[in-house]
Design a protein around this motif. Structure first.
Motif, PDB file in Angstrom:
ATOM      1  N   LEU A 186      55.109  73.398  75.642  1.00  0.00           N
ATOM      2  CA  LEU A 186      56.517  72.474  75.663  1.00  0.00           C
ATOM      3  C   LEU A 186      56.350  71.211  76.284  1.00  0.00           C
ATOM      4  CD1 LEU A 186      58.811  75.807  76.560  1.00  0.00           C
ATOM      5  CD2 LEU A 186      58.522  74.662  74.065  1.00  0.00           C
ATOM      6  N   ALA A 187      55.638  71.209  77.157  1.00  0.00           N
ATOM      7  CA  ALA A 187      55.286  70.249  78.095  1.00  0.00           C
ATOM      8  C   ALA A 187      54.751  69.152  77.220  1.00  0.00           C
ATOM      9  CB  ALA A 187      54.539  70.261  79.266  1.00  0.00           C
ATOM     10  N   ALA A 192      54.818  63.858  74.389  1.00  0.00           N
ATOM     11  CA  ALA A 192      54.521  63.224  73.013  1.00  0.00           C
ATOM     12  C   ALA A 192      55.673  62.545  72.558  1.00  0.00           C
ATOM     13  CB  ALA A 192      53.880  64.104  71.903  1.00  0.00           C
ATOM     14  N   ARG A 193      56.902  62.663  72.862  1.00  0.00           N
ATOM     15  CA  ARG A 193      57.944  62.137  72.455  1.00  0.00           C
ATOM     16  C   ARG A 193      58.106  60.588  72.991  1.00  0.00           C
ATOM     17  NH1 ARG A 193      63.426  65.172  74.056  1.00  0.00           N
ATOM     18  NH2 ARG A 193      64.291  63.747  73.117  1.00  0.00           N
ATOM     19  N   ALA A 242      45.157  70.487  82.441  1.00  0.00           N
ATOM     20  CA  ALA A 242      46.442  70.204  81.506  1.00  0.00           C
ATOM     21  C   ALA A 242      47.158  68.898  82.026  1.00  0.00           C
ATOM     22  CB  ALA A 242      47.236  71.397  81.649  1.00  0.00           C
ATOM     23  N   ALA A 243      47.249  68.631  83.278  1.00  0.00           N
ATOM     24  CA  ALA A 243      47.799  67.474  83.857  1.00  0.00           C
ATOM     25  C   ALA A 243      47.232  66.180  83.261  1.00  0.00           C
ATOM     26  CB  ALA A 243      48.056  67.474  85.108  1.00  0.00           C
ATOM     27  N   ARG A 248      47.869  61.344  79.562  1.00  0.00           N
ATOM     28  CA  ARG A 248      47.378  60.532  78.501  1.00  0.00           C
ATOM     29  C   ARG A 248      48.625  60.145  77.643  1.00  0.00           C
ATOM     30  NH1 ARG A 248      43.413  58.235  75.358  1.00  0.00           N
ATOM     31  NH2 ARG A 248      41.849  58.661  76.931  1.00  0.00           N
ATOM     32  N   LEU A 249      49.358  61.409  77.329  1.00  0.00           N
ATOM     33  CA  LEU A 249      50.315  61.299  76.296  1.00  0.00           C
ATOM     34  C   LEU A 249      51.520  60.667  76.805  1.00  0.00           C
ATOM     35  CD1 LEU A 249      50.343  64.919  74.906  1.00  0.00           C
ATOM     36  CD2 LEU A 249      49.811  63.011  73.800  1.00  0.00           C
ATOM     37  N   VAL A 250      51.968  60.743  78.249  1.00  0.00           N
ATOM     38  CA  VAL A 250      52.915  59.967  78.833  1.00  0.00           C
ATOM     39  C   VAL A 250      52.781  58.641  79.025  1.00  0.00           C
ATOM     40  CG1 VAL A 250      54.236  59.713  81.007  1.00  0.00           C
ATOM     41  CG2 VAL A 250      53.676  62.174  79.985  1.00  0.00           C
TER      42      VAL A 250
END
Length: 396
Positions: A186-187, A192-193, A242-243, A248-250
């Motif tokens: 979910l994170a 990714a948004r 995971a962080a 990277r996505l953020v």
């Protein structure tokens, strides 16, 4: 009992280590981590006796390990790694786990065999990354494949630790792991948004000010994932990895130049302070006396080194993508068989639960240290030989 001079000594060692690595580079390329650990052993209780760890030092060391795994997670670009490569990487690790548990079962009782077998499957991607980055091997097809195999080599043992070394029944541990994976997924969807316009604006406006919004955001994300893993009763290294992936996505929503600068600031905190503390403390806490005093433990050291290459490296060589040449496959094998941070973490858990002795733990860590010294240097020579041969063929 606190030892206030130890942190000063650790930082002095952290400054001395790159100077020695730079001087040694005139004759032979030695990974920086070797000097950090070796100097830690030298100032530790078993040699000079100058440095002694305490609660503060141990906390900083654990943060250094978390930062190392976080930066390894950040390096993984799943958009650049094809599904076929990831499947091959996962298959190689699962084969290594079966081989590792089987080999360890012939050397130790069941619980100790789980610790040893899991340790044999790890890859020190966080340790190898600086070497790959400095040599230019991180770019291109080889770098992409190495990141995939290395990521599985770090993520796989963390999952195995959560399932096999948590002290819970495997079914209960699996349920908690799935729950953590759901929350993390979910994170990932959230990360990714597209970022709202104000996010990029605030990042740019505070990048060179005392506010440092982006760096604080990254640290919040890291601490949140560490806390989430701890809340699920899982190893915090899983949260750190995971962080890194989430970060990277953020940061993909920031301007390219800003994203690189943010990462540079985070790496400065990691490789400039926390990560060296972890490696130096690893040397300080290395049980050299237990290794040298025990005949069996000393014999286990070269055996473990060979098992790292056979158990972890063998399946990698066999399942590496077919488009890689023989030299690249050999270099990939050696890099993937390089291990240390997770070996330290796994043996620490094993010792804490009383299932593995200090001598066996020292033999494993000692073999892992030798792997960091020997395997990357051999891989660099293989890659260099490949480049030289290619240049000669082109000239011909």
């Amino acid at each position: 009992m606190a030892h206030p001079g130890t942190l000063l000594l650790i930082m002095a060692v952290a400054v001395l280590a790159p100077l020695l690595a730079h001087a040694a580079g005139r004759w032979i390329r030695v990974p920086l981590v070797i000097f950090e650990i070796a100097l830690g052993i030298a100032v530790g209780p078993d040699v000079l006796g100058w440095a002694h760890t305490d609660t503060v030092i141990d906390t900083l060391s654990r943060l250094g390990l978390a930062m190392l795994i976080f930066l390894a997670g950040y390096e993984i670009d799943f958009t650049a790694v094809g599904g076929t490569v990831l499947r091959r990487a996962a298959g190689a690790w699962l084969a290594a786990l079966a081989l590792g548990l089987g080999a360890a079962a012939t050397l130790a009782p069941r619980d100790a065999a789980v610790v040893i077998g899991t340790a044999l499957t790890s890859t020190a991607l966080g340790t190898v990354l600086p070497i790959l980055r400095d040599s230019g091997d991180l770019r291109g097809r080889f770098g992409t494949v190495m990141l995939a195999f290395g990521a599985v080599g770090e993520f796989g043992p963390i999952i195995a630790m959560a399932l096999l070394l948590s002290g819970r029944a495997p079914a209960q541990a699996a349920v908690l792991l799935v729950a953590f994976a759901v929350v993390t997924a979910l994170a990932v969807v959230w990360a990714a948004r597209p970022r709202p316009p104000w996010f990029s604006r605030v990042v740019a406006e505070t990048l060179h000010s005392s506010a440092q919004f982006a760096v604080r955001w990254v640290m919040l994300l890291l601490v949140s994932m560490l806390a989430l893993a701890a809340a699920f009763g899982l190893d915090t290294l899983l949260g750190a990895f995971a962080a890194g992936v989430l970060t990277r996505l953020v940061l993909a929503g920031a301007a390219p130049g800003d994203s690189a600068e943010i990462l540079g600031k985070v790496e400065a905190m990691g490789f400039g302070f926390l990560v060296p503390v972890f490696f130096v403390v690893t040397g300080i806490e290395f049980d050299l006396r237990a290794l040298l005093d025990g005949g069996r433990e000393l014999l286990l050291l070269p055996l473990f080194l060979l098992l790292f290459l056979v158990v972890r490296g063998g399946p990698v060589y066999l399942l590496a993508p077919r488009d890689l040449g023989r030299a690249d496959r050999g270099a990939l094998t050696l890099y993937c068989a390089t291990c240390l941070p997770l070996v330290v973490a796994i043996t620490t858990i094993g010792r804490g639960e009383g299932v593995i002795g200090s001598g066996e733990a020292a033999a494993l860590v000692g073999a892992a240290m030798l792997s960091v010294l020997i395997f990357p240097l051999s891989a660099l020579r293989l890659r260099a030989g490949r480049s030289t041969a290619g240049a000669e063929d082109e000239a011909w």
